[in-house]
Write an enzyme that holds these catalytic residues in place. Structure first.
Site, PDB file in Angstrom:
ATOM      1  CE  LYS A   1      -2.087   2.997   1.855  1.00  0.00           C
ATOM      2  NZ  LYS A   1      -1.918   4.411   1.425  1.00  0.00           N
TER       3      LYS A   1
ATOM      4  CD  GLU B   1      12.779   0.575   8.774  1.00  0.00           C
ATOM      5  OE1 GLU B   1      12.823   1.295   7.773  1.00  0.00           O
ATOM      6  OE2 GLU B   1      13.647  -0.272   9.052  1.00  0.00           O
TER       7      GLU B   1
ATOM      8  CB  CYS C   1      12.757   9.050   8.642  1.00  0.00           C
ATOM      9  SG  CYS C   1      13.880   7.869   7.908  1.00  0.00           S
TER      10      CYS C   1
ATOM     11  CD  GLU D   1       9.001  12.962  12.021  1.00  0.00           C
ATOM     12  OE1 GLU D   1       7.820  12.577  11.994  1.00  0.00           O
ATOM     13  OE2 GLU D   1       9.949  12.256  11.644  1.00  0.00           O
TER      14      GLU D   1
HETATM   15  N1  LIG Z   1      12.070   5.321  10.410  1.00  0.00           N
HETATM   16  C1  LIG Z   1      12.121   5.352   9.104  1.00  0.00           C
HETATM   17  O1  LIG Z   1      12.852   4.598   8.472  1.00  0.00           O
HETATM   18  C2  LIG Z   1      11.269   6.320   8.334  1.00  0.00           C
HETATM   19  C3  LIG Z   1      11.520   6.499   6.975  1.00  0.00           C
HETATM   20  C4  LIG Z   1      10.743   7.404   6.248  1.00  0.00           C
HETATM   21  C5  LIG Z   1       9.723   8.102   6.867  1.00  0.00           C
HETATM   22  N2  LIG Z   1       9.498   7.921   8.190  1.00  0.00           N
HETATM   23  C6  LIG Z   1       8.435   8.687   8.848  1.00  0.00           C
HETATM   24  O2  LIG Z   1       7.296   8.768   8.001  1.00  0.00           O
HETATM   25  C7  LIG Z   1       6.576   9.966   8.239  1.00  0.00           C
HETATM   26  C8  LIG Z   1       6.232  10.634   6.915  1.00  0.00           C
HETATM   27  O3  LIG Z   1       5.516   9.736   6.111  1.00  0.00           O
HETATM   28  P1  LIG Z   1       3.921   9.753   5.969  1.00  0.00           P
HETATM   29  O4  LIG Z   1       3.404  11.122   6.272  1.00  0.00           O
HETATM   30  O5  LIG Z   1       3.590   9.123   4.664  1.00  0.00           O
HETATM   31  O6  LIG Z   1       3.482   8.782   7.145  1.00  0.00           O
HETATM   32  P2  LIG Z   1       2.016   8.275   7.489  1.00  0.00           P
HETATM   33  O7  LIG Z   1       2.135   7.487   8.734  1.00  0.00           O
HETATM   34  O8  LIG Z   1       1.037   9.406   7.451  1.00  0.00           O
HETATM   35  O9  LIG Z   1       1.595   7.353   6.273  1.00  0.00           O
HETATM   36  C9  LIG Z   1       2.363   6.240   5.889  1.00  0.00           C
HETATM   37  C10 LIG Z   1       1.472   5.215   5.238  1.00  0.00           C
HETATM   38  O10 LIG Z   1       0.557   4.685   6.191  1.00  0.00           O
HETATM   39  C11 LIG Z   1      -0.752   4.695   5.658  1.00  0.00           C
HETATM   40  N3  LIG Z   1      -1.678   4.791   6.789  1.00  0.00           N
HETATM   41  C12 LIG Z   1      -2.049   5.903   7.472  1.00  0.00           C
HETATM   42  N4  LIG Z   1      -2.899   5.575   8.473  1.00  0.00           N
HETATM   43  C13 LIG Z   1      -3.058   4.227   8.441  1.00  0.00           C
HETATM   44  C14 LIG Z   1      -3.800   3.296   9.222  1.00  0.00           C
HETATM   45  N5  LIG Z   1      -4.545   3.684  10.259  1.00  0.00           N
HETATM   46  N6  LIG Z   1      -3.731   1.986   8.901  1.00  0.00           N
HETATM   47  C15 LIG Z   1      -2.955   1.568   7.865  1.00  0.00           C
HETATM   48  N7  LIG Z   1      -2.248   2.402   7.085  1.00  0.00           N
HETATM   49  C16 LIG Z   1      -2.282   3.725   7.371  1.00  0.00           C
HETATM   50  C17 LIG Z   1      -0.742   5.886   4.716  1.00  0.00           C
HETATM   51  O11 LIG Z   1      -1.794   5.799   3.793  1.00  0.00           O
HETATM   52  C18 LIG Z   1       0.627   5.748   4.083  1.00  0.00           C
HETATM   53  O12 LIG Z   1       0.636   4.783   3.054  1.00  0.00           O
HETATM   54  C19 LIG Z   1       7.470  10.783   9.135  1.00  0.00           C
HETATM   55  O13 LIG Z   1       7.027  10.674  10.463  1.00  0.00           O
HETATM   56  C20 LIG Z   1       8.833  10.108   9.005  1.00  0.00           C
HETATM   57  O14 LIG Z   1       9.691  10.274  10.085  1.00  0.00           O
HETATM   58  C21 LIG Z   1      10.241   7.040   8.931  1.00  0.00           C
HETATM   59  O1  LIG Z   2      13.381   8.849   5.264  1.00  0.00           O
HETATM   60  C1  LIG Z   2      13.958   7.884   5.702  1.00  0.00           C
HETATM   61  C2  LIG Z   2      15.069   7.268   5.074  1.00  0.00           C
HETATM   62  C3  LIG Z   2      15.260   5.965   5.242  1.00  0.00           C
HETATM   63  C4  LIG Z   2      16.328   5.320   4.587  1.00  0.00           C
HETATM   64  C5  LIG Z   2      16.417   3.987   4.510  1.00  0.00           C
HETATM   65  O2  LIG Z   2      15.480   3.168   4.954  1.00  0.00           O
HETATM   66  C6  LIG Z   2      17.558   3.357   3.894  1.00  0.00           C
HETATM   67  O3  LIG Z   2      18.512   4.044   3.522  1.00  0.00           O
HETATM   68  O4  LIG Z   2      17.511   2.144   3.778  1.00  0.00           O
END
Ligand SMILES: NC(=O)c1ccc[n+]([C@@H]2O[C@H](COP(=O)([O-])OP(=O)(O)OC[C@H]3O[C@@H](n4cnc5c(N)ncnc54)[C@H](O)[C@@H]3O)[C@@H](O)[C@H]2O)c1
Ligand SMILES: O=C/C=C/C=C(\O)C(=O)O
Length: 484
Positions: A177, A253, A287, A388
């Site tokens: 998804k 993550e 992230c 964040e």
């Molecule tokens: N730790 C990591 O490796 C990492 C990497 C990249 C981004 N991030 C984090 O992601 C965030 C930004 O991404 P975003 O805004 O797309 O995140 P988000 O959590 O809003 O959405 C991510 C995904 O989850 C889905 N989703 C939302 N609510 C849901 C639910 N209740 N059930 C199932 N699916 C659901 C969304 O449709 C989307 O596909 C930031 O907080 C960032 O720090 C973390």
């Molecule tokens: O925004 C987050 C970046 C994540 C990076 C990785 O998961 C990677 O480099 O494998």
């Protein structure tokens, strides 16, 4: 208009929910209509993925799967420009980033997990038994089954393949998804899957939203055997709750509020180069990016001034132009959130060293632009310093000694990534061991060896992916004990 469909059982299909719009963040213009999957399509995708486990895919040798993974990497490279253009249109990120990071890493993820699965071993233990004949234990590494893969929008192809590649390497099937903001490259990958001969049903893509929509239909589906998620911490909580139904494993993550700690013996030029990227790259939507910088007092003013100058030097413009240094944010909604923090910083009395507003970008008036922003002077409990933001902005604060720096770095409910800048390597080792984060970089940032453990502590997630750690999540070990 271009239409992005779901990919189920090897076919591009329509969803039963109304289409939704996908916009180019640099202009705000609608670039495609996305077919939204309902409960029916999610059911079909999960059914196809379950069936594929016992089809030709389930019977393949590891060597055959490795050959297919390598073809997927080659298949992405062969259509590099299409992936590149699709990723830029969905995200608005500059071509300089997408061509060096997103698309090459999308391909590399398949190669690295082909390497991993080729060499992974399992445990064996010989044991004594009272009759003197003994027994032999060995573990079999089995796929978990159908993996639900829920992805964010910031590095769409990179983060999706970071999960799909090891899942397939281990013999699972997946239902992906993608974020509703960035549906295209996951869909394009469906074409590559078919072209290289991945059996139908192994890779499925369903489009839609999160709660009450496709994301929730997928994560609450009883035939999904494990869920891997990258995104916001609150979403991770909802997904973990959904996964508790049926006791399904999760890999999460999540978000971060990552610190950088700069000591007064740091190489200033190298530090500024690294900090510039970690604070502003991908318009701050990484992230692992830095939103809190702690600087030893003796070099504080110099660093503030020079990081501010770096922020002011960014060139906005057409994401397809190689000279563009910074693209827009992902959406109007995300810009409202980021600008809300810009307002909050002002209200809390921050000194605005650079940025703080919205730039005028010639030829792109409808884009979701914000200025890269540097603040000082906020107290440690301001939401700007604790929450964040996920924008191109950072707050700098001085410290006097190492203990204080460690305490400040750790004063967060998150623990994803940190960076330490010093030429004193003894200090670097000492501080790195005390910073509570899953990933700590010393004198670098986002330098990635894909075999290393990747993930966060505290509210930044559960579990580690990368190398053997991905294989551990995407397989279940089955012990066999043989009495000799
Ligand atoms: N730790 C990591 O490796 C990492 C990497 C990249 C981004 N991030 C984090 O992601 C965030 C930004 O991404 P975003 O805004 O797309 O995140 P988000 O959590 O809003 O959405 C991510 C995904 O989850 C889905 N989703 C939302 N609510 C849901 C639910 N209740 N059930 C199932 N699916 C659901 C969304 O449709 C989307 O596909 C930031 O907080 C960032 O720090 C973390
Ligand atoms: O925004 C987050 C970046 C994540 C990076 C990785 O998961 C990677 O480099 O494998």
């Amino acid at each position: 208009m271009n239409r992005v469909q779901n990919f189920i059982d090897g076919q591009f299909v329509d969803g039963s929910e109304p289409d939704f719009e996908n916009r180019f963040p640099a202009t705000g213009e609608v670039v495609s209509a996305v077919s939204c999957a309902g409960q029916d399509e999610v059911d079909r995708a999960v059914r196809a993925a379950k069936k594929a486990l016992t089809g030709p895919w389930g019977k393949m040798s590891v060597a055959e799967r490795i050959a297919l993974l390598r073809k997927l990497a080659d298949g992405i490279q062969a259509r590099f420009d299409e992936f590149l253009s699709a990723e830029i249109k969905d995200t608005g990120k500059p071509i300089s980033i997408a061509s060096h990071i997103d698309i090459p890493r999308g391909a590399a993820n398949f190669n690295v997990f082909a390497d991993q699965i080729a060499t992974v071993s399992t445990e064996t233990f010989q044991m004594a038994t009272p009759d003197g004949n003994g027994a032999l234990n060995y573990a079999l590494r089995m796929p978990r089954g159908v993996i639900g893969v829920v992805c964010p929008w910031n590095l769409p192809l990179l983060l999706m393949t970071w999960k799909v590649a090891p899942a397939l390497a281990c013999g699972n099937t997946v239902v992906v998804k993608p974020s509703e903001e960035t549906p295209t490259t996951a869909t394009l990958l469906g074409e590559v899957m078919n072209a290289v001969g991945i059996p139908h049903g192994v890779y499925n893509v369903v489009h839609g939203f999160g709660g009450g929509s496709t994301g929730e239909f997928l994560t609450s589906h009883p035939d999904v055997d494990a869920i891997t998620f990258t995104g916001e911490t609150v979403t991770g909580e909802a997904i973990m709750a959904a996964a508790s139904n049926g006791v399904r494993p999760v890999s999460l993550e999540l978000g971060g509020k990552n610190p950088a700690v700069v000591f007064d013996d740091a190489d200033i030029d190298a530090t500024l180069e690294g900090l510039g990227r970690s604070c502003f790259a991908n318009t701050g939507q990484v992230c692992l990016g830095t939103e809190r910088v702690y600087v030893q007092r003796g070099i504080f003013d110099e660093l503030v001034e020079k990081l501010g100058a770096k922020a002011k030097a960014y060139k906005f413009g057409d994401p397809f132009d190689k000279a563009t240094g910074m693209g827009p944010l992902i959406s109007a909604e995300h810009r409202r959130k980021v600008l809300g923090f810009y307002d909050k910083a002002r209200a809390d009395g921050a000194t605005i060293v650079a940025g703080g507003g919205v730039p005028d970008v010639d030829g792109f008036p409808g884009g979701y632009w914000v200025e890269p922003t540097v603040w000082t002077g906020l107290s440690a409990d301001s939401a700007v310093v604790t929450d964040e933001i996920f924008g191109p902005c950072t707050h700098l604060m001085p410290f006097d000694d190492e203990d204080e720096a460690v305490a400040l770095a750790n004063a967060s409910p998150y623990g994803l990534a940190a960076s330490i800048w010093t030429t004193n390597l003894t200090r670097a080792h000492r501080v790195a061991a005390q910073v509570d984060s899953g990933i700590t970089w010393v004198n670098c940032w986002f330098l990635r060896d894909l075999r290393t453990p990747f993930g966060g502590s505290k509210r930044s997630g559960i579990g580690r992916e990368g190398g053997i750690h991905s294989l551990e999540f995407y397989t279940e070990l089955r012990n066999v004990c043989i009495k000799l």
